[in-house]
Design an enzyme around this catalytic site. Structure first.
Site, PDB file in Angstrom:
ATOM      1  N   SER A   1       0.809  -1.225   0.000  1.00 28.58           N
ATOM      2  CA  SER A   1       0.000   0.000   0.000  1.00 28.58           C
ATOM      3  C   SER A   1       0.839   1.271   0.000  1.00 28.58           C
ATOM      4  O   SER A   1       0.302   2.370   0.113  1.00 28.58           O
ATOM      5  CB  SER A   1      -0.906   0.022   1.239  1.00 28.58           C
ATOM      6  N   GLY A   2       2.168   1.107  -0.075  1.00 24.93           N
ATOM      7  CA  GLY A   2       3.040   2.287  -0.064  1.00 24.93           C
ATOM      8  C   GLY A   2       3.832   2.418   1.235  1.00 24.93           C
ATOM      9  O   GLY A   2       4.264   3.517   1.601  1.00 24.93           O
TER      10      GLY A   2
ATOM     11  N   TRP B   1       7.247   4.092   0.929  1.00 23.75           N
ATOM     12  CA  TRP B   1       7.098   5.541   0.707  1.00 23.75           C
ATOM     13  C   TRP B   1       6.835   6.245   2.030  1.00 23.75           C
ATOM     14  O   TRP B   1       7.474   7.247   2.374  1.00 23.75           O
ATOM     15  CB  TRP B   1       5.938   5.768  -0.274  1.00 23.75           C
TER      16      TRP B   1
ATOM     17  N   HIS C   1       2.268  -4.292   9.820  1.00 20.54           N
ATOM     18  CA  HIS C   1       1.114  -4.678   9.003  1.00 20.54           C
ATOM     19  C   HIS C   1      -0.027  -5.191   9.896  1.00 20.54           C
ATOM     20  O   HIS C   1      -1.065  -5.619   9.398  1.00 20.54           O
ATOM     21  CB  HIS C   1       1.481  -5.802   8.025  1.00 20.54           C
TER      22      HIS C   1
ATOM     23  N   SER D   1      -0.294  -4.812  -7.410  1.00 21.91           N
ATOM     24  CA  SER D   1       1.073  -4.678  -6.905  1.00 21.91           C
ATOM     25  C   SER D   1       1.526  -5.994  -6.272  1.00 21.91           C
ATOM     26  O   SER D   1       2.663  -6.436  -6.473  1.00 21.91           O
ATOM     27  CB  SER D   1       1.119  -3.537  -5.888  1.00 21.91           C
TER      28      SER D   1
ATOM     29  N   TYR E   1      -3.033   6.561  -0.301  1.00 22.59           N
ATOM     30  CA  TYR E   1      -1.966   6.591  -1.306  1.00 22.59           C
ATOM     31  C   TYR E   1      -2.348   7.533  -2.446  1.00 22.59           C
ATOM     32  O   TYR E   1      -1.541   8.325  -2.918  1.00 22.59           O
ATOM     33  CB  TYR E   1      -1.776   5.160  -1.829  1.00 22.59           C
TER      34      TYR E   1
HETATM   35  P1  A3P Z   1       3.338  -0.694  -7.531  1.00 23.56           P
HETATM   36  O1  A3P Z   1       3.644  -2.147  -7.504  1.00 23.56           O
HETATM   37  O2  A3P Z   1       1.925  -0.401  -7.901  1.00 23.56           O
HETATM   38  O3  A3P Z   1       4.300   0.100  -8.350  1.00 23.56           O
HETATM   39  P2  A3P Z   1       4.976  -1.397  -0.184  1.00 23.56           P
HETATM   40  O4  A3P Z   1       6.093  -0.430   0.063  1.00 23.56           O
HETATM   41  O5  A3P Z   1       3.873  -1.289   0.824  1.00 23.56           O
HETATM   42  O6  A3P Z   1       5.457  -2.768  -0.386  1.00 23.56           O
HETATM   43  O7  A3P Z   1       4.254  -0.910  -1.533  1.00 23.56           O
HETATM   44  C1  A3P Z   1       4.896  -1.004  -2.770  1.00 23.56           C
HETATM   45  C2  A3P Z   1       4.183  -0.135  -3.766  1.00 23.56           C
HETATM   46  O8  A3P Z   1       4.462   1.259  -3.501  1.00 23.56           O
HETATM   47  C3  A3P Z   1       4.637  -0.385  -5.194  1.00 23.56           C
HETATM   48  O9  A3P Z   1       3.493  -0.136  -6.012  1.00 23.56           O
HETATM   49  C4  A3P Z   1       5.731   0.669  -5.348  1.00 23.56           C
HETATM   50  O10 A3P Z   1       6.067   0.957  -6.665  1.00 23.56           O
HETATM   51  C5  A3P Z   1       5.072   1.851  -4.657  1.00 23.56           C
HETATM   52  N1  A3P Z   1       6.032   2.883  -4.223  1.00 23.56           N
HETATM   53  C6  A3P Z   1       7.237   2.713  -3.633  1.00 23.56           C
HETATM   54  N2  A3P Z   1       7.832   3.889  -3.399  1.00 23.56           N
HETATM   55  C7  A3P Z   1       6.990   4.839  -3.853  1.00 23.56           C
HETATM   56  C8  A3P Z   1       7.050   6.275  -3.905  1.00 23.56           C
HETATM   57  N3  A3P Z   1       8.089   6.949  -3.438  1.00 23.56           N
HETATM   58  N4  A3P Z   1       5.989   6.926  -4.439  1.00 23.56           N
HETATM   59  C9  A3P Z   1       4.932   6.254  -4.916  1.00 23.56           C
HETATM   60  N5  A3P Z   1       4.814   4.911  -4.913  1.00 23.56           N
HETATM   61  C10 A3P Z   1       5.832   4.209  -4.371  1.00 23.56           C
END
Ligand code: A3P
Length: 303
Positions: free
Chosen positions: A43-44, A47, A105, A136, A194
């Protein structure tokens, strides 16, 4: 997909980790200054870790060195679930400088009670629309070879996700647990989406900073610090850091660092999920969220 999940109190756990989760839950001691970053996987989380770390530590490190310091957010912001780490790689969370920032989580109702007892500790929840989380996850599972026999068709993983069978799921209950907590106690729990971060990262940086008690001063804003933090934590920046291009995280799951940075978009599910499935998941989301007031945008700016 490929993992054995066990249901405990209505929540799905990776079966091998259930006992460790429950033991940990009993023994963890929170501090008043702790910051918890809660998410459903994919879910990000990464980030949010980078954002919280760079906001809180912005005065401890010069901007030049901070990309190196927080470069791999997996190390600097460990998971609360210590049993996720392999022996020998367990971060010493007691030795972490305060405020400790820890990711988790765990669903709200299973957070160790000490977190809720520490009235000054803070929780940020980051939610993402289920279609993008599903998409994802599918890519993440395939890229890291988690599925021993990955199903060629989406049918089984999709059906499983809809039924709520997903680590720490059902998805809906996870979101709603934190949503309701944030409505009840907005000082304690900040609920973020997100899709909103993607739409307006600068306001989101300010919101996180205010919530955590690290607001940006007028001088800092004038000096462009909001934008600087947003850029530092941007998808492009994180993805292109050398430490994120190679290697893998040292948890019980071997996941490549670069698999945490795939596309970082809203609405990329259109490239994987056929419309009939998408409609069903969207309806299911609306049904499950019901009258709670929680809605999630599945299209973002893509429409
Ligand atoms: P996608 O697979 O849709 O690209 P988590 O960190 O919870 O494992 O989530 C991973 C998801 O967050 C991935 O999504 C990844 O690309 C996205 N992500 C990682 N860093 C990010 C950032 N700085 N900004 C936006 N999305 C990001």
């Amino acid at each position: 997909e490929g993992e054995l999940l066990a249901n405990y109190q209505g929540i799905w756990f990776v079966a091998d980790l259930l006992r460790a989760t429950l033991t940990f839950q009993k023994h963890f001691k929170a501090n008043d200054s702790d910051i918890f970053l809660a998410t459903m996987a994919k879910s990000g989380t990464t980030w949010l870790k980078a954002l919280a770390f760079s906001i809180v530590n912005r005065n401890n490190h010069s901007v030049d060195e901070s990309p190196l310091l927080f470069s791999n957010p997996h190390y600097l912001v460990p998971f609360l679930e210590m049993h996720l780490y392999k022996d020998g790689n367990i971060p010493d969370i007691d030795a972490m400088p305060c405020p400790r920032i820890l990711a988790t989580h765990l669903p709200y109702q299973l957070l160790p009670s000490t977190i809720l007892d520490c009235s000054n500790s803070r929780i940020i929840y980051l939610c993402r629309n289920p279609l993008d989380v599903f998409t994802s996850t599918r890519h993440f599972v395939l890229q890291n070879g988690f599925a021993s026999r990955p199903s060629a068709s989406l049918d089984v993983p999709f059906e499983t996700f809809c039924q709520g069978i997903y680590p720490y799921g059902p998805f809906w209950d996870h979101c709603l647990g934190y949503w309701n907590a944030s409505l009840k106690d907005p000082q304690k729990v900040l609920f973020l989406k997100y899709e909103d971060l993607k739409k307006d990262i600068n306001s989101s940086v300010k919101k996180i900073a205010d919530f955590l008690g690290y607001p940006l001063s007028a001088e800092e804003e004038e000096a462009g610090l909001v934008e600087e933090i947003a850029t530092l934590c941007s998808f492009e920046n994180l993805m292109n850091l050398n430490c994120n291009k190679e290697g893998e995280i040292q948890t019980v799951f071997r996941a490549k660092h670069n698999s945490f940075f795939r596309k970082g978009e809203v609405g990329d599910w259109v490239n994987l999920v056929p419309p009939s499935m998408a409609n069903r998941l969207e309806k299911l989301m609306q049904e499950k969220f019901g009258e709670s007031g929680l809605t999630l945008d599945i299209h973002g700016n893509s429409v």
